[in-house]
Design a protein around this motif. Structure first.
Motif, PDB file in Angstrom:
ATOM      1  N   ILE A  51       0.900  -1.251  -0.062  1.00  0.00           N
ATOM      2  CA  ILE A  51      -0.061  -0.121   0.112  1.00  0.00           C
ATOM      3  C   ILE A  51       0.723   1.268  -0.117  1.00  0.00           C
ATOM      4  O   ILE A  51       0.785   2.130  -0.869  1.00  0.00           O
ATOM      5  N   TYR A  54       2.903   1.863  -3.250  1.00  0.00           N
ATOM      6  CA  TYR A  54       2.000   2.082  -4.521  1.00  0.00           C
ATOM      7  C   TYR A  54       1.669   3.631  -4.310  1.00  0.00           C
ATOM      8  O   TYR A  54       1.430   4.228  -5.260  1.00  0.00           O
ATOM      9  N   ASN A  55       1.265   3.906  -3.132  1.00  0.00           N
ATOM     10  CA  ASN A  55       0.608   5.231  -2.693  1.00  0.00           C
ATOM     11  C   ASN A  55       1.677   6.356  -2.506  1.00  0.00           C
ATOM     12  O   ASN A  55       1.301   7.664  -2.481  1.00  0.00           O
ATOM     13  N   PHE A 183      -4.740   0.990  -9.688  1.00  0.00           N
ATOM     14  CA  PHE A 183      -5.097  -0.455  -8.709  1.00  0.00           C
ATOM     15  C   PHE A 183      -5.827  -0.031  -7.444  1.00  0.00           C
ATOM     16  O   PHE A 183      -6.340  -1.188  -6.969  1.00  0.00           O
ATOM     17  N   SER A 184      -5.879   1.245  -6.927  1.00  0.00           N
ATOM     18  CA  SER A 184      -6.539   1.543  -5.739  1.00  0.00           C
ATOM     19  C   SER A 184      -8.162   1.480  -5.923  1.00  0.00           C
ATOM     20  O   SER A 184      -9.012   1.391  -5.294  1.00  0.00           O
ATOM     21  N   TRP A 189      -8.850  -4.050  -3.531  1.00  0.00           N
ATOM     22  CA  TRP A 189      -7.746  -3.265  -2.602  1.00  0.00           C
ATOM     23  C   TRP A 189      -8.343  -2.907  -1.472  1.00  0.00           C
ATOM     24  O   TRP A 189      -7.422  -2.737  -0.570  1.00  0.00           O
ATOM     25  N   MET A 192      -6.602  -4.955   1.237  1.00  0.00           N
ATOM     26  CA  MET A 192      -5.293  -4.650   1.479  1.00  0.00           C
ATOM     27  C   MET A 192      -5.119  -3.346   2.645  1.00  0.00           C
ATOM     28  O   MET A 192      -4.470  -3.526   3.251  1.00  0.00           O
ATOM     29  N   GLU A 193      -6.099  -2.666   2.394  1.00  0.00           N
ATOM     30  CA  GLU A 193      -6.118  -1.333   3.331  1.00  0.00           C
ATOM     31  C   GLU A 193      -6.541  -1.815   4.603  1.00  0.00           C
ATOM     32  O   GLU A 193      -6.055  -1.053   5.703  1.00  0.00           O
TER      33      GLU A 193
END
Length: 307
Positions: A51, A54-55, A183-184, A189, A192-193
């Motif tokens: 996460i 990616y962010n 992908f978010s 997703w 994953m968060e």
């Protein structure tokens, strides 16, 4: 004095409350530490790394963190090796000593600490995540290699390094960033968060459970040497590197504070994995975590004055 008290109550105490809950819980119920470790290694840490990489927008200035981390590792490794030779440590203890001083708790200790200190600042958090990524990458390569070299050969040591998922998740996250697809927005997703959000609390509870099982040998000077070098030598070397690299502002504060974190719990886990001085490694984790109540509070105080 008021600032020191404020730092302790607002930043340090909440973290140690959760650690204490894990410590107490284990004394009543004998929590399965292996299961908790597997949850952290194979579920929570990979989700967090995926996460956050990616962010996180990887700006050019973030390269300073890479330079800092690599130089930090090299300098502490050289000093640790010199201290080990001076103390006439064997290969096994030398490698355990190096791991205990090089690798600090950038995840389940520093992440919530930085979030508290900087009031959940996305920029400060992204800096700490970058530190965590680098520490994760280094500990799952250099750390495992060091521990393995104390007991097994080069080939076996390298083979072990590539058995753990965070390395592959880091690669996957960077590959995902190359795609134009967001992908978010993928329907899985949020899962994953949710896992990422659970990392801090589970990690701190796990740390408490682990610490409750460690017995400290107060007669072993090697534990004191490693502990004080980790807690005091770390921020001193970090300060010099911050000056040399010309880092300032929030990034300087984050790097200075996180460098004072106690020894990473992972060092004790891999010491057990390789049967490479597990008692020594565990006791350094315990000692540095306890003493960090005072040392980290003071380092946070210094960061406000210096930076």
């Amino acid at each position: 004095m008021d600032l020191l008290f404020y730092i302790f109550t607002e930043n340090i105490a909440p973290i140690f409350l959760i650690i204490s809950l894990g410590y107490i819980l284990n004394n009543f119920f004998e929590i399965d530490i292996n299961s908790l470790n597997k949850l952290n290694f194979y579920i929570f840490v990979p989700a967090l790394v995926l996460i956050q990489i990616y962010n996180t927008e990887l700006k050019l200035e973030m390269m300073n963190i890479v330079y800092f981390s690599l130089l930090f590792l090299v300098i502490i490794s050289l000093i640790s090796t010199a201290l080990s030779k001076y103390r006439n440590y064997g290969p096994s203890l030398t490698n355990a000593f190096k791991n205990s001083t090089i690798f600090f708790n950038a995840g389940n200790y520093s992440l919530p600490l930085i979030a508290l200190i900087f009031n959940n600042s996305a920029y400060a958090f992204s800096i700490q995540v970058m530190v965590l990524i680098l520490q994760t990458l280094l500990i799952y390569t250099v750390g495992f290699f060091n521990a393995g070299r104390g007991k097994v050969g080069l080939k076996s040591s390298l083979k072990k390094v590539f058995m753990y998922p965070p390395i592959y998740v880091i690669i996957l996250a960077f590959i995902m960033k190359t795609f134009s697809y967001d992908f978010s927005g993928f329907f899985l997703w949020p899962a994953m968060e949710y896992l990422e959000q659970g990392f801090i609390s589970v990690a701190l509870l796990t740390l408490g459970v682990q610490l409750s099982r460690i017995k400290i040998n107060l007669e072993d000077p090697s534990i004191y040497i490693a502990s004080f070098f980790r807690l005091l030598g770390g921020p001193l070397i970090a300060f010099l590197l911050i000056l040399i690299l010309g880092i300032d502002g929030i990034m300087a504060k984050v790097l200075f504070i996180t460098s004072a974190a106690p020894t990473a719990v992972t060092t004790a886990l891999i010491a057990v994995e390789y049967d490479n001085q597990p008692s020594f490694a565990s006791q350094v984790v315990m000692m540095t975590t306890i003493l960090s109540v005072f040392s980290v509070t003071f380092v946070i105080y210094l960061s406000e004055i210096i930076f």
